[in-house]
Design a protein around this motif. Structure first.
Motif, PDB file in Angstrom:
ATOM      1  N   ARG A 265       6.772  -6.135  23.713  1.00 48.64           N
ATOM      2  CA  ARG A 265       7.013  -6.874  24.947  1.00 48.64           C
ATOM      3  C   ARG A 265       5.705  -7.156  25.678  1.00 48.64           C
ATOM      4  O   ARG A 265       5.702  -7.531  26.849  1.00 48.64           O
ATOM      5  CB  ARG A 265       7.989  -6.109  25.854  1.00 48.64           C
ATOM      6  N   ASN A 266       4.588  -6.954  24.988  1.00 49.30           N
ATOM      7  CA  ASN A 266       3.271  -7.245  25.528  1.00 49.30           C
ATOM      8  C   ASN A 266       2.437  -7.881  24.423  1.00 49.30           C
ATOM      9  O   ASN A 266       2.876  -7.955  23.277  1.00 49.30           O
ATOM     10  CB  ASN A 266       2.628  -5.964  26.077  1.00 49.30           C
ATOM     11  N   PRO A 267       1.234  -8.368  24.710  1.00 51.18           N
ATOM     12  CA  PRO A 267       0.444  -9.049  23.683  1.00 51.18           C
ATOM     13  C   PRO A 267       0.114  -8.156  22.486  1.00 51.18           C
ATOM     14  O   PRO A 267       0.052  -6.933  22.592  1.00 51.18           O
ATOM     15  CB  PRO A 267      -0.832  -9.440  24.443  1.00 51.18           C
ATOM     16  N   VAL A 268      -0.103  -8.815  21.340  1.00 46.31           N
ATOM     17  CA  VAL A 268      -0.555  -8.117  20.135  1.00 46.31           C
ATOM     18  C   VAL A 268      -2.013  -7.690  20.342  1.00 46.31           C
ATOM     19  O   VAL A 268      -2.848  -8.499  20.747  1.00 46.31           O
ATOM     20  CB  VAL A 268      -0.471  -9.045  18.906  1.00 46.31           C
ATOM     21  N   HIS A 269      -2.319  -6.408  20.066  1.00 40.60           N
ATOM     22  CA  HIS A 269      -3.720  -5.992  20.069  1.00 40.60           C
ATOM     23  C   HIS A 269      -4.110  -5.543  18.667  1.00 40.60           C
ATOM     24  O   HIS A 269      -3.303  -5.571  17.734  1.00 40.60           O
ATOM     25  CB  HIS A 269      -3.991  -4.922  21.132  1.00 40.60           C
ATOM     26  N   ASN A 270      -5.369  -5.158  18.502  1.00 38.43           N
ATOM     27  CA  ASN A 270      -5.880  -4.863  17.162  1.00 38.43           C
ATOM     28  C   ASN A 270      -5.156  -3.705  16.491  1.00 38.43           C
ATOM     29  O   ASN A 270      -5.054  -3.657  15.265  1.00 38.43           O
ATOM     30  CB  ASN A 270      -7.389  -4.571  17.227  1.00 38.43           C
ATOM     31  N   GLY A 271      -4.677  -2.751  17.273  1.00 36.70           N
ATOM     32  CA  GLY A 271      -3.917  -1.649  16.693  1.00 36.70           C
ATOM     33  C   GLY A 271      -2.610  -2.135  16.084  1.00 36.70           C
ATOM     34  O   GLY A 271      -2.216  -1.716  15.000  1.00 36.70           O
ATOM     35  N   HIS A 272      -1.925  -3.052  16.809  1.00 39.49           N
ATOM     36  CA  HIS A 272      -0.695  -3.641  16.260  1.00 39.49           C
ATOM     37  C   HIS A 272      -0.992  -4.390  14.963  1.00 39.49           C
ATOM     38  O   HIS A 272      -0.274  -4.262  13.972  1.00 39.49           O
ATOM     39  CB  HIS A 272      -0.093  -4.640  17.255  1.00 39.49           C
ATOM     40  N   ALA A 273      -2.051  -5.217  14.995  1.00 40.57           N
ATOM     41  CA  ALA A 273      -2.384  -6.025  13.819  1.00 40.57           C
ATOM     42  C   ALA A 273      -2.697  -5.135  12.620  1.00 40.57           C
ATOM     43  O   ALA A 273      -2.271  -5.420  11.492  1.00 40.57           O
ATOM     44  CB  ALA A 273      -3.564  -6.940  14.134  1.00 40.57           C
ATOM     45  N   LEU A 275      -1.544  -2.159  12.033  1.00 37.39           N
ATOM     46  CA  LEU A 275      -0.284  -1.582  11.576  1.00 37.39           C
ATOM     47  C   LEU A 275       0.536  -2.581  10.770  1.00 37.39           C
ATOM     48  O   LEU A 275       1.036  -2.265   9.687  1.00 37.39           O
ATOM     49  CB  LEU A 275       0.522  -1.095  12.770  1.00 37.39           C
ATOM     50  N   MET A 276       0.669  -3.800  11.277  1.00 37.49           N
ATOM     51  CA  MET A 276       1.513  -4.789  10.605  1.00 37.49           C
ATOM     52  C   MET A 276       0.932  -5.206   9.258  1.00 37.49           C
ATOM     53  O   MET A 276       1.657  -5.337   8.268  1.00 37.49           O
ATOM     54  CB  MET A 276       1.726  -5.996  11.523  1.00 37.49           C
ATOM     55  N   ASN A 277      -0.377  -5.398   9.207  1.00 38.82           N
ATOM     56  CA  ASN A 277      -1.002  -5.755   7.935  1.00 38.82           C
ATOM     57  C   ASN A 277      -0.931  -4.605   6.937  1.00 38.82           C
ATOM     58  O   ASN A 277      -0.713  -4.818   5.738  1.00 38.82           O
ATOM     59  CB  ASN A 277      -2.457  -6.173   8.169  1.00 38.82           C
ATOM     60  N   ASP A 278      -1.091  -3.377   7.437  1.00 43.79           N
ATOM     61  CA  ASP A 278      -1.018  -2.226   6.545  1.00 43.79           C
ATOM     62  C   ASP A 278       0.403  -2.023   6.020  1.00 43.79           C
ATOM     63  O   ASP A 278       0.599  -1.626   4.866  1.00 43.79           O
ATOM     64  CB  ASP A 278      -1.487  -0.960   7.275  1.00 43.79           C
ATOM     65  N   THR A 279       1.397  -2.295   6.861  1.00 44.17           N
ATOM     66  CA  THR A 279       2.789  -2.173   6.409  1.00 44.17           C
ATOM     67  C   THR A 279       3.077  -3.135   5.259  1.00 44.17           C
ATOM     68  O   THR A 279       3.701  -2.760   4.260  1.00 44.17           O
ATOM     69  CB  THR A 279       3.754  -2.450   7.573  1.00 44.17           C
ATOM     70  N   ARG A 280       2.606  -4.365   5.381  1.00 44.11           N
ATOM     71  CA  ARG A 280       2.800  -5.315   4.278  1.00 44.11           C
ATOM     72  C   ARG A 280       2.106  -4.831   3.007  1.00 44.11           C
ATOM     73  O   ARG A 280       2.670  -4.902   1.907  1.00 44.11           O
ATOM     74  CB  ARG A 280       2.280  -6.702   4.673  1.00 44.11           C
ATOM     75  N   ARG A 281       0.884  -4.309   3.159  1.00 42.04           N
ATOM     76  CA  ARG A 281       0.158  -3.803   1.995  1.00 42.04           C
ATOM     77  C   ARG A 281       0.944  -2.694   1.301  1.00 42.04           C
ATOM     78  O   ARG A 281       1.071  -2.671   0.067  1.00 42.04           O
ATOM     79  CB  ARG A 281      -1.218  -3.275   2.418  1.00 42.04           C
ATOM     80  N   ARG A 282       1.509  -1.805   2.070  1.00 40.74           N
ATOM     81  CA  ARG A 282       2.229  -0.677   1.489  1.00 40.74           C
ATOM     82  C   ARG A 282       3.544  -1.113   0.848  1.00 40.74           C
ATOM     83  O   ARG A 282       3.975  -0.560  -0.163  1.00 40.74           O
ATOM     84  CB  ARG A 282       2.451   0.397   2.559  1.00 40.74           C
ATOM     85  N   LEU A 283       4.192  -2.109   1.442  1.00 44.46           N
ATOM     86  CA  LEU A 283       5.400  -2.643   0.816  1.00 44.46           C
ATOM     87  C   LEU A 283       5.075  -3.292  -0.526  1.00 44.46           C
ATOM     88  O   LEU A 283       5.831  -3.162  -1.497  1.00 44.46           O
ATOM     89  CB  LEU A 283       6.076  -3.652   1.745  1.00 44.46           C
ATOM     90  N   LEU A 284       3.949  -3.995  -0.601  1.00 52.57           N
ATOM     91  CA  LEU A 284       3.516  -4.558  -1.876  1.00 52.57           C
ATOM     92  C   LEU A 284       3.259  -3.460  -2.901  1.00 52.57           C
ATOM     93  O   LEU A 284       3.624  -3.586  -4.076  1.00 52.57           O
ATOM     94  CB  LEU A 284       2.259  -5.411  -1.679  1.00 52.57           C
ATOM     95  N   GLU A 285       2.651  -2.366  -2.454  1.00 51.29           N
ATOM     96  CA  GLU A 285       2.390  -1.245  -3.358  1.00 51.29           C
ATOM     97  C   GLU A 285       3.688  -0.617  -3.846  1.00 51.29           C
ATOM     98  O   GLU A 285       3.735  -0.058  -4.951  1.00 51.29           O
ATOM     99  CB  GLU A 285       1.524  -0.191  -2.657  1.00 51.29           C
ATOM    100  N   MET A 286       4.737  -0.693  -3.047  1.00 48.50           N
ATOM    101  CA  MET A 286       6.039  -0.149  -3.447  1.00 48.50           C
ATOM    102  C   MET A 286       6.738  -1.018  -4.490  1.00 48.50           C
ATOM    103  O   MET A 286       7.718  -0.590  -5.097  1.00 48.50           O
ATOM    104  CB  MET A 286       6.956  -0.021  -2.225  1.00 48.50           C
ATOM    105  N   GLY A 287       6.249  -2.236  -4.669  1.00 46.87           N
ATOM    106  CA  GLY A 287       6.852  -3.095  -5.679  1.00 46.87           C
ATOM    107  C   GLY A 287       7.486  -4.360  -5.151  1.00 46.87           C
ATOM    108  O   GLY A 287       7.951  -5.193  -5.936  1.00 46.87           O
TER     109      GLY A 287
END
Length: 442
Positions: A265-273, A275-287
């Motif tokens: 409910r507030n702007p995206v900051h570097n910590g959010h970015a 997290l979101m990019n790392d989540t995608r990376r880990r999902l790719l690693e899961m298959g």
């Protein structure tokens, strides 16, 4: 006009962990049980059970649209265009109840199926189940999560004007007819009980309570909705307000095999970015082959000190434009729900609604849907209870919960990174960015 400014902030600690304090369910009908899983962080929940939405377990690519909405079918109570004329004439002839702006937001939520299988404002049976059990039991015995009461309050005068009518026309704040409420039921609005069970406190200063419940009428009006036309706000942001049906179509168009939702409910900051990019990376690693991020800011009522929606959406647009998040694998849309700031109770609603939109992974952070205590200098809720409640909530078994990894500024690497306890003195917990891009909207 939007500006992008590179800014270096002096090294001082800002007292805020880099987690989203968000404010901010549902068993679908299936022949096989669907189990809760936390595939990205098995350490947090040692009782993790294998689930059919884990690529590493099933070994198959799973389309995002295969996660069913609660009740098996998305609710859509918007009247077809061919019937609007006759329905409008009927609505004009009925007793009327006037809606406040907050009620219109809930009509929007219900009409598009975010609250499926709910088809209208809650009758007393549904209200009591939601209030006391955070769930609804379907006719076939299955349970769906429904942690927030979605109700329409009316005053004594409106109750009297309705009389014995079974149907009521709903009028918007500007006097325009918005909907018909069918087979209505009127019952007592016990405000103290509602507040205590939803927020866990009756302390003064709760934003939603003071704005909408305290001044509301002493009766609740329930029934099935027929919405005369789609709800629009004409604020330049309607194109971001994608319905669950539209989102599911877009996930399929992009051939998503996993959808992970992130609310803020507030702007995206570097910590959010990070997290979101790392989540995608880990999902790719899961298959998974093509996980899609649903960046889903809350667009209904927020308290006065939250960043306004138009400013947030401009900033989110710049985040995509500058490649902080990949536009090819990110969908930015507005979630139309109002914000309660009801902590672990409300975060279940936030997760449930994303299931109805087709998400099978949900990122949960520190103190989701929380706020500071209104009269004491402390958090209103335990910061860890939100993610723990989501892991146990009835009706959320099919949703994969992804706990927020702690991000902080790494003074050695000079960038945001996930916190390493063995190097704790080398990290600063700051809000937003230390050295990075800050987006100013003017």
């Amino acid at each position: 006009m939007s500006l992008t400014i590179k800014l270096t902030i002096s090294p001082r600690i800002i007292n805020l962990n880099c987690h989203e304090r968000n404010r901010t369910k549902f068993p679908a009908i299936r022949p096989k049980p669907i189990y809760h899983s936390n595939a990205l962080n098995p350490i947090l929940y040692s009782n993790k059970r294998p689930g059919m939405f884990q690529a590493s377990v099933s070994g198959t690519v799973i389309k995002s649209s295969l996660i069913e909405p609660d009740g098996g079918v998305l609710v859509d109570v918007i009247v077809p265009e061919s019937e609007r004329g006759s329905k409008t004439l009927e609505a004009e002839s009925l007793p009327k109840a006037r809606l406040a702006k907050i009620d219109v937001e809930w009509v929007h939520v219900i009409s598009e199926g975010w609250a499926s299988p709910l088809k209208g404002f809650m009758r007393e049976n549904e209200y009591l189940q939601s209030l006391h059990f955070n769930s609804l039991r379907m006719e076939n015995g299955t349970v769906v999560n429904m942690s927030l009461p979605i109700v329409l309050a009316i005053d004594d005068e409106t109750k009297e004007s309705i009389g014995s009518s079974k149907d009521v026309g709903l009028v918007g704040p500007e006097g325009d007819l918005l909907a018909i409420l069918r087979s209505i039921e009127i019952y007592k609005h016990n405000k103290e009980e509602r507040i205590a069970r939803t927020w866990g406190t009756t302390a003064p200063g709760l934003p939603y309570v003071e704005e909408f419940i305290a001044p509301a009428g002493n009766w609740l009006l329930g029934g099935d909705l027929e919405v005369l036309k789609p709800i629009k706000y004409n604020d330049g942001l309607d194109h971001y307000r994608l319905s669950p049906k539209q989102l599911r179509k877009e996930f399929d168009r992009r051939q998503a095999d996993a959808v992970f939702a992130f609310q803020l409910r507030n702007p995206v900051h570097n910590g959010h970015a990070l997290l979101m990019n790392d989540t995608r990376r880990r999902l790719l690693e899961m298959g998974y082959k093509n996980p899609i991020l649903l960046l889903h800011p809350l667009g209904g009522f927020t308290k006065a000190d939250d960043v306004p929606l138009d400013v947030r959406m401009e900033q989110h647009s710049k985040v995509l434009e500058d490649g902080v998040l990949d536009p090819e694998t990110t969908i930015v849309a507005v979630f139309p729900s109002p914000m309660h700031y009801a902590g672990p109770t409300e975060v279940q609603w936030h997760a449930k609604a994303r299931v109805n939109a087709g998400a099978n992974f949900y990122i949960v952070g520190r103190d989701p849907a929380g706020m500071g205590h209104p009269t004491e200098k402390r958090d209103l809720y335990d910061p860890d209870h939100g993610k723990k409640v989501l892991s146990m909530a009835p009706g959320l078994e099919k949703l994969n919960i992804l706990p927020f990894r702690v991000a902080a500024y790494d003074t050695v690497a000079k960038k945001m990174a996930f916190f390493d306890p063995s190097r704790s003195k080398e990290f600063l917990f700051i809000s937003g960015t230390k050295v990075g891009t800050i987006y100013l909207i003017s």
